[in-house]
Write a protein that holds these residues in place. Structure first.
Motif, mmCIF file in Angstrom:
data_model
loop_
_atom_site.group_PDB
_atom_site.id
_atom_site.type_symbol
_atom_site.label_atom_id
_atom_site.label_comp_id
_atom_site.label_asym_id
_atom_site.label_seq_id
_atom_site.Cartn_x
_atom_site.Cartn_y
_atom_site.Cartn_z
ATOM 1 N N ARG A 1 0.864 -1.174 0.000
ATOM 2 C CA ARG A 1 0.000 0.000 0.000
ATOM 3 C C ARG A 1 0.903 1.227 0.000
ATOM 4 N NH1 ARG A 1 -2.949 -1.052 4.608
ATOM 5 N NH2 ARG A 1 -2.017 0.608 5.834
ATOM 6 N N HIS B 1 3.654 0.275 2.708
ATOM 7 C CA HIS B 1 3.280 -0.715 3.723
ATOM 8 C C HIS B 1 3.262 -2.110 3.104
ATOM 9 C CE1 HIS B 1 1.218 -2.513 7.151
ATOM 10 N NE2 HIS B 1 0.524 -3.171 6.252
ATOM 11 N N PHE B 2 3.846 -3.079 3.811
ATOM 12 C CA PHE B 2 3.867 -4.460 3.321
ATOM 13 C C PHE B 2 3.456 -5.421 4.423
ATOM 14 C CE2 PHE B 2 7.218 -2.034 1.340
ATOM 15 C CZ PHE B 2 7.128 -2.354 -0.012
ATOM 16 N N ASP B 3 2.725 -6.467 4.027
ATOM 17 C CA ASP B 3 2.531 -7.590 4.938
ATOM 18 C C ASP B 3 3.592 -8.611 4.587
ATOM 19 O OD1 ASP B 3 0.245 -6.643 6.320
ATOM 20 O OD2 ASP B 3 -0.904 -7.006 4.473
ATOM 21 N N ASP C 1 4.792 -12.246 4.797
ATOM 22 C CA ASP C 1 4.259 -13.592 5.020
ATOM 23 C C ASP C 1 5.278 -14.464 5.763
ATOM 24 O OD1 ASP C 1 3.168 -16.093 4.884
ATOM 25 O OD2 ASP C 1 2.879 -16.113 2.709
ATOM 26 N N ALA D 1 9.555 -7.619 0.013
ATOM 27 C CA ALA D 1 9.274 -6.222 0.353
ATOM 28 C C ALA D 1 10.526 -5.368 0.162
ATOM 29 C CB ALA D 1 8.758 -6.125 1.790
ATOM 30 N N GLU E 1 13.670 -8.082 7.506
ATOM 31 C CA GLU E 1 12.541 -8.809 6.909
ATOM 32 C C GLU E 1 12.767 -10.317 7.015
ATOM 33 O OE1 GLU E 1 11.849 -7.824 2.782
ATOM 34 O OE2 GLU E 1 10.160 -9.218 2.629
ATOM 35 N N GLY F 1 5.182 -10.558 9.694
ATOM 36 C CA GLY F 1 4.730 -9.333 10.353
ATOM 37 C C GLY F 1 4.438 -8.259 9.327
ATOM 38 N N THR F 2 4.700 -7.018 9.690
ATOM 39 C CA THR F 2 4.481 -5.929 8.733
ATOM 40 C C THR F 2 5.744 -5.090 8.608
ATOM 41 O OG1 THR F 2 3.682 -4.456 10.467
ATOM 42 C CG2 THR F 2 2.016 -5.731 9.277
ATOM 43 N N ASP G 1 6.889 -1.180 7.296
ATOM 44 C CA ASP G 1 6.516 0.152 6.827
ATOM 45 C C ASP G 1 7.775 0.940 6.541
ATOM 46 O OD1 ASP G 1 3.437 0.793 7.191
ATOM 47 O OD2 ASP G 1 4.036 -0.596 8.779
ATOM 48 N N ASP H 1 6.432 -7.387 14.395
ATOM 49 C CA ASP H 1 5.924 -8.761 14.361
ATOM 50 C C ASP H 1 5.277 -9.129 15.691
ATOM 51 O OD1 ASP H 1 7.824 -10.227 16.224
ATOM 52 O OD2 ASP H 1 9.314 -9.530 14.755
ATOM 53 N N THR I 1 9.233 -4.921 17.677
ATOM 54 C CA THR I 1 9.174 -3.851 16.676
ATOM 55 C C THR I 1 10.549 -3.217 16.576
ATOM 56 O OG1 THR I 1 6.845 -3.407 17.105
ATOM 57 C CG2 THR I 1 8.099 -1.662 16.029
#
Ligand SMILES: Nc1ncnc2c1ncn2[C@@H]1O[C@H](COP(=O)(O)OP(=O)(O)O)[C@@H](O)[C@H]1O
Ligand SMILES: [Mg+2]
Lengths: 145, 117
Positions: free
Chosen positions: A2, A13-15, A17, A27, A56, A66-67, A69, A83, A138
């Protein structure tokens, strides 16, 4: 992915996996491409890439994903990796070169030398780790430009 | 990089358009962690590891060529990823030690020197 474009910053922004190792690092590849399009210098791109990629991969191999940003600010690029994994019991130990809890399976995939966190620290101008056992981790990093 | 291909009897899988570019140094590892931690400006990565992270690691490190040794074949997905990243991919029947020996002997060193292939 996003993308939000506010007046002062561009945000990606990434999820990430955690169930599928083969996508680990996607990402970071995407972010590098975006930074290149935005005209960042090779040095800045390289530092952001290595730090984010290590983080990552960590989220995938240690924390079930996790995510991620990435915020391109006025004078720095901020990377926030969050995460809900097991947390890091001893940050000082984890920051030591060569310290790793990675299994042989992970090492067979080419990771787990215990150089990720030290590398992230080395290539960024700021790094903070917020972690709680059983809750998650985080990591916030900044590369000035 | 033409010379790398011929020295290693390698099959070119993608990146023909970049073959005329020159490289000045190379490294060899199956540990991507080590590549991320210790590699400086080496343009070529020789490896026996097969997974997409090999290509992604090379891309993060601004490397321009990946050589898979021992006839290990990357997946189509990996080759596609390399295409997107603008990375040359080759496949050599040689073992890592042998492949490195050939390249080193021809002047391709471990750190950016003045000789090149
Ligand atoms: N996101 C995370 N969640 C939980 N533990 C982590 C996370 N990131 C790192 N760690 C812990 O810190 C250790 C050191 O990390 P790192 O330096 O990247 O080495 P490696 O990933 O090769 O093990 C890991 O082995 C793991 O125990
Ligand atoms: Mg790591």
């Amino acid at each position: 992915m996003r993308v939000t474009n506010m007046s002062e910053a561009i945000r990606f922004h990434f999820d990430v996996d955690g169930e599928n190792f083969s996508s680990a690092g996607e990402a970071s590849v995407m972010v590098k491409k975006k930074l290149r399009q935005l005209g960042f210098s090779p040095d800045v791109m390289r530092r952001v890439s290595i730090a984010m990629y290590e983080g990552e991969i960590n989220m995938v191999i240690h924390a079930h994903g996790g995510t991620a940003d990435v915020i391109v600010g006025e004078d720095a690029i901020e990377i926030i990796l969050a995460d809900k994994g097991p947390g890091i019991p001893d940050i000082n130990k984890a920051m030591q070169e060569g310290f790793s809890t990675a299994s042989d399976n992970i090492r067979a995939l080419g990771f787990g030398a215990g150089m990720g966190l030290p590398n992230m620290k080395k290539y960024t101008d700021y790094m903070q780790i917020d972690t709680e056992i059983g809750v998650g981790t985080t990591i916030t990093m900044r590369v000035n430009y | 990089m033409y010379e790398i291909q011929s020295l290693l009897h390698a099959e070119l899988l993608c990146g023909e358009e970049y073959l005329q570019n020159e490289v000045y140094s190379a490294c060899c590892s199956d540990m991507m962690s080590d590549v991320l931690a210790y590699v400086k400006d080496q343009g070529v990565l020789l490896t026996g590891l097969i997974n997409p992270q090999v290509i992604r690691t090379a891309s993060m490190m601004d490397m321009i060529c990946v050589v898979f040794v021992r006839d290990k074949a990357p997946t189509e997905e990996m080759v596609e990823l390399a295409r997107e990243c603008g990375i040359v991919v080759m496949c050599s029947p040689m073992r890592a030690y042998e492949a490195c020996g050939h390249l080193y002997y021809s002047g391709l060193r471990g750190n950016a020197g003045d000789k090149h292939v």
